[in-house]
Design a protein around this motif. Sequence first.
Motif, PDB file in Angstrom:
ATOM      1  N   PRO B 241      -5.242  -6.741  13.099  1.00  0.00           N
ATOM      2  CA  PRO B 241      -5.773  -5.339  12.859  1.00  0.00           C
ATOM      3  C   PRO B 241      -7.353  -5.058  12.160  1.00  0.00           C
ATOM      4  O   PRO B 241      -7.842  -4.431  12.663  1.00  0.00           O
ATOM      5  CB  PRO B 241      -4.943  -4.840  11.686  1.00  0.00           C
ATOM      6  CG  PRO B 241      -3.633  -5.811  11.578  1.00  0.00           C
ATOM      7  CD  PRO B 241      -3.848  -7.184  12.534  1.00  0.00           C
ATOM      8  N   ILE B 254      -6.924  -1.078   5.599  1.00  0.00           N
ATOM      9  CA  ILE B 254      -6.035  -1.621   6.333  1.00  0.00           C
ATOM     10  C   ILE B 254      -5.006  -2.191   5.602  1.00  0.00           C
ATOM     11  O   ILE B 254      -5.419  -3.145   4.767  1.00  0.00           O
ATOM     12  CB  ILE B 254      -6.677  -2.609   7.386  1.00  0.00           C
ATOM     13  CG1 ILE B 254      -7.223  -1.737   8.563  1.00  0.00           C
ATOM     14  CG2 ILE B 254      -5.589  -3.552   7.978  1.00  0.00           C
ATOM     15  CD1 ILE B 254      -8.212  -2.490   9.389  1.00  0.00           C
ATOM     16  N   GLN B 255      -3.701  -2.040   5.642  1.00  0.00           N
ATOM     17  CA  GLN B 255      -2.623  -2.607   4.786  1.00  0.00           C
ATOM     18  C   GLN B 255      -2.215  -3.926   5.242  1.00  0.00           C
ATOM     19  O   GLN B 255      -1.526  -4.501   4.400  1.00  0.00           O
ATOM     20  CB  GLN B 255      -1.391  -1.623   4.369  1.00  0.00           C
ATOM     21  CG  GLN B 255      -2.044  -0.146   4.073  1.00  0.00           C
ATOM     22  CD  GLN B 255      -2.505  -0.059   2.473  1.00  0.00           C
ATOM     23  OE1 GLN B 255      -2.633  -1.136   1.983  1.00  0.00           O
ATOM     24  NE2 GLN B 255      -2.664   0.858   2.190  1.00  0.00           N
ATOM     25  N   ASP B 256      -2.059  -4.320   6.437  1.00  0.00           N
ATOM     26  CA  ASP B 256      -1.465  -5.335   7.124  1.00  0.00           C
ATOM     27  C   ASP B 256      -2.237  -6.350   6.962  1.00  0.00           C
ATOM     28  O   ASP B 256      -3.276  -6.816   7.635  1.00  0.00           O
ATOM     29  CB  ASP B 256      -1.430  -4.954   8.705  1.00  0.00           C
ATOM     30  CG  ASP B 256      -0.724  -6.219   9.553  1.00  0.00           C
ATOM     31  OD1 ASP B 256      -0.366  -7.106   8.927  1.00  0.00           O
ATOM     32  OD2 ASP B 256      -0.392  -5.917  10.618  1.00  0.00           O
ATOM     33  N   GLU B 257      -1.620  -7.208   5.816  1.00  0.00           N
ATOM     34  CA  GLU B 257      -2.466  -8.555   5.560  1.00  0.00           C
ATOM     35  C   GLU B 257      -1.719  -9.613   6.015  1.00  0.00           C
ATOM     36  O   GLU B 257      -1.816 -10.783   5.515  1.00  0.00           O
ATOM     37  CB  GLU B 257      -2.602  -8.482   4.252  1.00  0.00           C
ATOM     38  CG  GLU B 257      -3.747  -7.614   3.463  1.00  0.00           C
ATOM     39  CD  GLU B 257      -5.143  -7.760   3.974  1.00  0.00           C
ATOM     40  OE1 GLU B 257      -5.327  -8.783   4.800  1.00  0.00           O
ATOM     41  OE2 GLU B 257      -5.918  -7.062   3.758  1.00  0.00           O
ATOM     42  N   LYS B 258      -0.935  -9.497   7.213  1.00  0.00           N
ATOM     43  CA  LYS B 258      -0.274 -10.948   7.605  1.00  0.00           C
ATOM     44  C   LYS B 258      -1.027 -11.960   8.077  1.00  0.00           C
ATOM     45  O   LYS B 258      -0.794 -13.088   7.579  1.00  0.00           O
ATOM     46  CB  LYS B 258       0.722 -10.497   8.597  1.00  0.00           C
ATOM     47  CG  LYS B 258       1.454 -11.478   9.407  1.00  0.00           C
ATOM     48  CD  LYS B 258       2.322 -10.842  10.584  1.00  0.00           C
ATOM     49  CE  LYS B 258       2.851 -12.166  11.365  1.00  0.00           C
ATOM     50  NZ  LYS B 258       4.036 -12.849  10.468  1.00  0.00           N
ATOM     51  N   TRP B 259      -2.059 -11.507   8.544  1.00  0.00           N
ATOM     52  CA  TRP B 259      -3.087 -12.389   9.144  1.00  0.00           C
ATOM     53  C   TRP B 259      -3.575 -13.472   8.033  1.00  0.00           C
ATOM     54  O   TRP B 259      -3.823 -14.527   7.831  1.00  0.00           O
ATOM     55  CB  TRP B 259      -3.915 -12.091  10.028  1.00  0.00           C
ATOM     56  CG  TRP B 259      -5.109 -13.098  10.747  1.00  0.00           C
ATOM     57  CD1 TRP B 259      -4.872 -14.040  11.625  1.00  0.00           C
ATOM     58  CD2 TRP B 259      -6.585 -12.981  10.364  1.00  0.00           C
ATOM     59  NE1 TRP B 259      -5.903 -14.556  11.834  1.00  0.00           N
ATOM     60  CE2 TRP B 259      -6.988 -14.138  11.248  1.00  0.00           C
ATOM     61  CE3 TRP B 259      -7.467 -12.209   9.870  1.00  0.00           C
ATOM     62  CZ2 TRP B 259      -8.222 -14.575  11.119  1.00  0.00           C
ATOM     63  CZ3 TRP B 259      -8.583 -12.512   9.866  1.00  0.00           C
ATOM     64  CH2 TRP B 259      -9.093 -13.620  10.608  1.00  0.00           C
ATOM     65  N   TRP B 277       4.226 -12.876   4.394  1.00  0.00           N
ATOM     66  CA  TRP B 277       4.144 -11.562   4.654  1.00  0.00           C
ATOM     67  C   TRP B 277       5.472 -10.908   4.976  1.00  0.00           C
ATOM     68  O   TRP B 277       5.690 -10.655   6.215  1.00  0.00           O
ATOM     69  CB  TRP B 277       3.283 -11.288   5.864  1.00  0.00           C
ATOM     70  CG  TRP B 277       2.659  -9.840   5.729  1.00  0.00           C
ATOM     71  CD1 TRP B 277       2.923  -9.008   6.799  1.00  0.00           C
ATOM     72  CD2 TRP B 277       1.882  -9.086   4.608  1.00  0.00           C
ATOM     73  NE1 TRP B 277       2.521  -7.626   6.454  1.00  0.00           N
ATOM     74  CE2 TRP B 277       1.855  -7.733   5.177  1.00  0.00           C
ATOM     75  CE3 TRP B 277       1.259  -9.712   3.361  1.00  0.00           C
ATOM     76  CZ2 TRP B 277       1.111  -6.760   4.553  1.00  0.00           C
ATOM     77  CZ3 TRP B 277       0.730  -8.497   2.845  1.00  0.00           C
ATOM     78  CH2 TRP B 277       0.623  -7.087   3.263  1.00  0.00           C
ATOM     79  N   GLU B 279       8.704  -7.932   4.793  1.00  0.00           N
ATOM     80  CA  GLU B 279       8.868  -6.549   4.428  1.00  0.00           C
ATOM     81  C   GLU B 279       8.594  -6.109   3.037  1.00  0.00           C
ATOM     82  O   GLU B 279       7.900  -5.204   2.954  1.00  0.00           O
ATOM     83  CB  GLU B 279      10.159  -6.032   5.153  1.00  0.00           C
ATOM     84  CG  GLU B 279      10.012  -5.360   6.532  1.00  0.00           C
ATOM     85  CD  GLU B 279      11.238  -4.857   6.896  1.00  0.00           C
ATOM     86  OE1 GLU B 279      12.079  -4.078   6.343  1.00  0.00           O
ATOM     87  OE2 GLU B 279      11.393  -5.144   8.235  1.00  0.00           O
ATOM     88  N   GLU B 282       4.987  -6.616   2.033  1.00  0.00           N
ATOM     89  CA  GLU B 282       4.165  -5.407   2.701  1.00  0.00           C
ATOM     90  C   GLU B 282       4.503  -4.016   1.884  1.00  0.00           C
ATOM     91  O   GLU B 282       3.485  -3.418   1.615  1.00  0.00           O
ATOM     92  CB  GLU B 282       4.501  -5.272   4.081  1.00  0.00           C
ATOM     93  CG  GLU B 282       3.759  -4.145   4.751  1.00  0.00           C
ATOM     94  CD  GLU B 282       3.706  -4.031   6.228  1.00  0.00           C
ATOM     95  OE1 GLU B 282       4.559  -4.694   6.747  1.00  0.00           O
ATOM     96  OE2 GLU B 282       2.952  -3.541   6.759  1.00  0.00           O
ATOM     97  N   THR B 286       1.350  -2.455  -0.216  1.00  0.00           N
ATOM     98  CA  THR B 286       1.006  -1.235   0.168  1.00  0.00           C
ATOM     99  C   THR B 286       1.059  -0.126  -0.833  1.00  0.00           C
ATOM    100  O   THR B 286       0.181   0.612  -0.974  1.00  0.00           O
ATOM    101  CB  THR B 286       1.706  -0.644   1.320  1.00  0.00           C
ATOM    102  OG1 THR B 286       1.754  -1.827   2.303  1.00  0.00           O
ATOM    103  CG2 THR B 286       1.258   0.685   1.811  1.00  0.00           C
TER     104      THR B 286
END
Lengths: 198, 667
Positions: B241, B254-259, B277, B279, B282, B286
């Motif tokens: 993202p 951006i909240q998606d920090e999976k990477w 990461w 749910e 997340e 968030t």
Amino acid sequence: MQKGETVVREKKKKTVKIIKVDLDKCNGCRACEVACSAFHSSPKYSSNNPARSRIRVIHEPLRDVYVPIRAGDYTPAECTGRHTYTINEKEYDECSFCGVSCPSRDVFKEPDSGLPLKCDMCESDPPLAEPMCVQWCLADALTYEEREEEAEEEEKREEMEIGLESLANKYGLQKLMDTIARMSISKKGLEHKVKEED
Amino acid sequence: MRYAETGFNLEVDLTRGSIERGATDPRETELYLGGLGTNAKILWDRVLPEVEPFSPDNLLIFAAGLLCGTPATGCNRTIVSTISPQTELMAFSMMGGFWAQELKYAGYDKVIIRGKSPNLVYLWINNDKVEIRDASHLQGKGAIETEELIRQELKEPKAQVAAIGLAGENRVYFASIEQGRGSASRGGIGAVMGDKGLKAIAVRGTGDVNIARPDEFLELCNEVLEYIKVREEKPIPGVMPILAGLGSPQEMRIQDEKWHTESFMWGNSRHRRKDFWTEDVEKAWTETMENARTRLISCYNCPMKCAATISMPGVQTYMMKCFSKLTYTMAAMSDLEFGLKIAQRATEYGVDAFSTPQVMAFALELYENNILTENDMRGLPSDNEERFYWLLDRIVRREGIGDVLANGTYWAAKEIGKGAKEYAHNNIKKHEQMPLKLSMLNPIYFLMYSTGEKINITQIEGQFPQMPFPTREEREEFVKDWFQVPDEKFKQYFLDWELRGENSFPYYPTVEMCCDIVDWQERMHYIDDAIGMCSGLSSFPLKPPYHIHNYPKFISSGAGIDMDEAKLTQAAKRYRTLVRAINIRRGMRRKDEKPPENHWKKRFPELEKKLLDEYYKLKGWNNEGIPTKESLHELGLDYVSEDFLQRGILKESEDTPSKEASSETGK
């Protein structure tokens, strides 16, 4: 003016130009100041200087105050007391929303001359689709609207009447009438002269 | 009349307390552009290699890039250059925010600081009036706190202030210079500022910045704005993202920090948490971010929202940007709430958010392995998070073990001994790197890590996708509107690049292709750093609005300097080579040009040697990484080769390296 005259007068349509401000969308980048000062430089866009801008972002990030305000009219007098507003738990002082060029602060004055600045909605020929500050606000904190409003011509007259009244108050009615008479004579004289030259 | 630039520098000698305004030579601008380029020229001319970082003769240069203060969107970077106490090489850390253009409006392109003040002072630049003011009452104050106090004291709410915190005052080797939402962090430039006894520089300017060809320039600006809108509406598919859109990147949004959380290492760059990461995480993170984040904010004249105002319960509101969001969290193996909270204290202290967490995690690892003893760590709390606060306080105050750690992992390990060196495992040229440990050698990144003199990967990489796209269709789709490439061949490089098989890492892209790609990536960063452009709209993201095709037009119409792609490429090469020359003169050689040994598991010494050999050749450097006499001549840098010959760095007849040094590569 005679009573009843307004009845026969037709209502006129006029375009009101509005810049809407959404404080929540402002990210404080001051692109509006950049675009405004560039547009109003002479020749156009030849220089850039936010101190000459007719829009300013009142900007206190740590208090989360972000208020873009446009320059309005000049006033020679300061406000007496100043209010503080609390909106969504944020405190704003009255100046945050005030677009007046006034003696109590240095905004909306030409930095060199100190002369007041006023927003003219970027009037130009050919006209811009939107004022520059709106075009450059990609955050959409500033949006442009045109609205048709019906206005009676009578209003104009009243405005003039108010103006004349204040002049009369200041200089006396007689002096005002004398001045107008003199102006009208000299203007006629001028027209006459022009005709002769033709 | 000078366009885009003001044509004046401020020369401040803090030993003598003198301030001078000096006109600059427009020919230098043509050759070195401005910002980093002209900074490098000044450092080459005036800071000889014998000068120690903490000598009064070291210069600390604050420069506004060439196009800062013009309407060019996102052009707001202050380029601070000096000799780093940590690397002992040239440091050129930069910051966004609102400082650079204010300096231009005040009538200056650079502030050049030399000497040392006996007492703590700050500089107040108010258009033509410049004064050195007492700052003894600001001693020990936080960087952000200092900015506010100075604005109040000067009764000038519109003054822009760049300040150091306690870390800079105490010469911590990774001290930063802070400026609201921006900070120049890498290389310990805050320590040099502290060493000079300079707490802050406040600027207010109300003058004009002129444009040479206004209509043309504005048209270019409008094109950039339009293209930003296009890119915002059309994120690049198939990449993480933060790389899909523009920005530096927009980490606060951006909240998606999976990477980041699953690919980057935690602790002292040790642990990879591949299933981190979830749910639940997340949701929790968030929520933390949304509660903390008062507003997404921008730097001067930029629509990107890379920064945010952060309000955590119990601590002062502050501004944050970029990856500092996660560095403390990940070093402490903690959560986002901890990271956002400790970053507030770290920002006030004024420390680099990459090095600092790593130094602290390094210390705890040494302690766990009995290299640092109970005695060294007397008073260390038992709670993990409390330990980080404790270490941060010790480091910034240089108390006890903090005094050792304040020099960064390289120097601390040296001083501690007892095998501590093995724990300072993530450095390049003595400087802490991103916490990344990967499997297969990436030849492109190998070159960037090895030869990058910004010594920070995020400030070198960009433009070219980090990984191949899985299918040919996706790659074809990607190259369709990839007009930013300097040459069509880059499209082909990318089209043929596969995840597996013959055309994959480490032998594809080929050595030659890797050299081309890295050269392009580096060139764009160097141009940005002279122009003052934020890499978030230029060299860092994929398909940026600024590129090699429109930059020459921006420079010609903005600064009135005739420019085309070839001339701009040559100018960038010139001052890039000059940066290298400064470092070569300070002793940097091929042996220093290598990534951390454990950066990749699978290494290919032969290939790596070849990569470096070929890249050096492309750059016009000899096998030791020293610019050759011929290439210096071609760039109009004969004065460099004369100096090199005089010092015996180059020999009249041979440009070849000594055997001893080249054999050290590729270990």
